[in-house]
Design an enzyme around this catalytic site. Structure first.
Site, PDB file in Angstrom:
ATOM      1  CG  PHE A  71      41.149  44.947  34.900  1.00  0.00           C
ATOM      2  CD1 PHE A  71      42.370  44.640  34.323  1.00  0.00           C
ATOM      3  CD2 PHE A  71      41.132  45.782  36.007  1.00  0.00           C
ATOM      4  CE1 PHE A  71      43.561  45.170  34.844  1.00  0.00           C
ATOM      5  CE2 PHE A  71      42.313  46.311  36.527  1.00  0.00           C
ATOM      6  CZ  PHE A  71      43.531  46.010  35.942  1.00  0.00           C
TER       7      PHE A  71
ATOM      8  CG  ASP B 111      36.602  43.620  40.941  1.00  0.00           C
ATOM      9  OD1 ASP B 111      36.532  44.709  41.549  1.00  0.00           O
ATOM     10  OD2 ASP B 111      37.575  43.293  40.238  1.00  0.00           O
TER      11      ASP B 111
ATOM     12  CE  LYS C  76      40.627  51.568  39.418  1.00  0.00           C
ATOM     13  NZ  LYS C  76      40.397  50.231  38.899  1.00  0.00           N
TER      14      LYS C  76
END
Ligand SMILES: *Cc1c(COP(=O)(O)O)cnc(C)c1O
Length: 394
Positions: free
Chosen positions: A133, A218, A247
């Site tokens: 993702f 990532d 985040k």
């Protein structure tokens, strides 16, 4: 309150419970009726310091009164300070700031394509992982390996080759003269907290070196202390060429970053940019967050709390005959013997605990990095009661 009257001017993008959140402090979130919840989602692993932490409130207040945005046409002191802090505490040399994880990943994809164009005879393909993702822009959806995204928004951005996670042979076989990079999450978060093995990650590093391509991590979910070290790559004893953060770096505000080794940095003026990129208001927050994480004992505390939650979940699994506990630090998952994830999430919320079912049979836990032992024990107690009740009913 009726769903249609209350919420109908918001575009429908997901199903949400009929609650409106109005305030939060630390590990606790409060809804419109005054009900308090122990929050083990924390804005989706975003609120690294919990809800409305004082250092973030102070940083926003101070910086908002000083300078919010001089425009990306000028340097600003906060962006410089945060880039210096990030490079001083990682293996990378240069930083580009963004406002979301997807945007940071778009930047990583663009940088890898530019690098392939300049240094590898026009290579542009990026090998990514099945079930990976990377975000919800068109390119990052194309890079993602979520099976049910395959038919969405066709035609996708071409140039992403998917291989199964932890299959080094498949990764090696996918490399051609068109390959510019391999890109993956050290732990697949949205896929249900599925770790890449250290052997696989080290194997990819060796493969990338051998074949002359880039390795991109990532770390939007795994970075900024989530796994107990500042970044996940530090636990594996290897260094990627490019890393993205999001985040937790903003502790709740829109901030993300693309970091790269000097040799990879080949953007020329005009290649990359954005109106909000590196704005001092968000950068000031990033500095406050990173300074907090670097305080002596901070990461040791979150490592200890991760252990406590990990052990507690294993005990729960043993007592109630559930599945394995996966993950590291404070990114953990508990596998259920059946697809009761959504039911458990709802029962938990009724009892004042917010968790997430990353998959129908997988519960995910991502509390604040400064969560307390009492809060972890409260979470475990609530789950224990729920599983006991379910057992009696069956
Ligand atoms: C959340 C996430 C993203 C996307 O970040 P946004 O800020 O939602 O765009 C990308 N990669 C990973 C690994 C993530 O967990």
């Amino acid at each position: 309150m009726s769903e249609s009257s209350q919420f109908n001017s918001l575009m429908t993008i997901t199903t949400r419970p009929p609650l409106t959140m109005v305030s939060g402090q630390g590990s606790w979130l409060t809804d419109h009726t005054g009900t308090r919840y122990l929050d083990f989602i924390q804005g989706w692993a975003v609120n690294s310091l919990g809800h409305s932490p004082q250092v973030v409130v102070d940083a926003i207040t101070r910086q908002a009164a000083r300078l919010i945005s001089p425009s990306p046409a000028f340097y600003n002191d906060q962006a410089i300070r945060l880039a210096d802090l990030l490079t001083a505490n990682s293996c990378f040399h240069k930083v580009f700031f963004a406002s979301s994880g997807a945007e940071a990943n778009e930047g990583a994809i663009k940088l890898a394509r530019k690098w392939g164009g300049v240094h590898r005879d026009g290579a542009y393909e990026i090998i990514t992982m099945v079930n990976g993702f990377h975000g919800r822009t068109l390119a990052t959806m194309s890079a993602s390996g979520k099976p049910h995204w395959q038919e969405l928004f066709e035609p996708k951005v071409p140039g992403f080759i998917k291989v199964p996670l932890n299959d080094l042979t498949a990764a090696a076989a996918a490399i051609t003269e068109k390959t510019a990079a391999i890109m993956l999450e050290p732990i697949q978060g949205e896929a249900g907290v599925v770790p890449a093995t250290p052997e696989f990650l080290r194997g990819l590093r060796a493969l990338a070196d051998e074949r002359g391509i880039l390795l991109i991590f990532d770390e939007v979910q795994t970075g900024m202390g989530r796994l107990g070290t500042l970044f996940a790559y530090q636990q594996v004893g290897m260094e990627p060429d490019i890393m993205t953060l999001g985040k937790g770096i903003g502790a709740g505000v829109p901030l993300a970053a693309l970091l790269a080794k000097e040799a990879v940095c080949c953007f020329e003026p005009g290649d990359q940019g954005g109106t909000y990129n590196g704005n001092p208001l968000m950068a000031a927050v990033g500095c406050a967050v990173l300074e907090e994480l670097l305080k002596p004992g901070f990461l040791e505390h979150s490592t200890a709390m991760g252990m406590r939650l990990h052990c507690g979940l294993e005990a729960l699994s043993h007592t109630h005959h559930l599945g394995e506990v996966r993950g590291a630090g404070l990114l953990l998952a508990l596998v259920l013997p059946n697809a009761s994830g959504d039911t458990i999430v709802e029962l938990s919320r009724d009892k004042g605990l917010i968790i997430n079912a990353a998959r129908p049979d997988t519960l995910r836990f991502m509390p604040a990095l400064n969560v307390t032992a009492d809060e972890i024990d409260t979470c475990l107690r609530i789950l224990d009661r729920i599983f006991s009740t379910l057992e009696k009913e069956n």
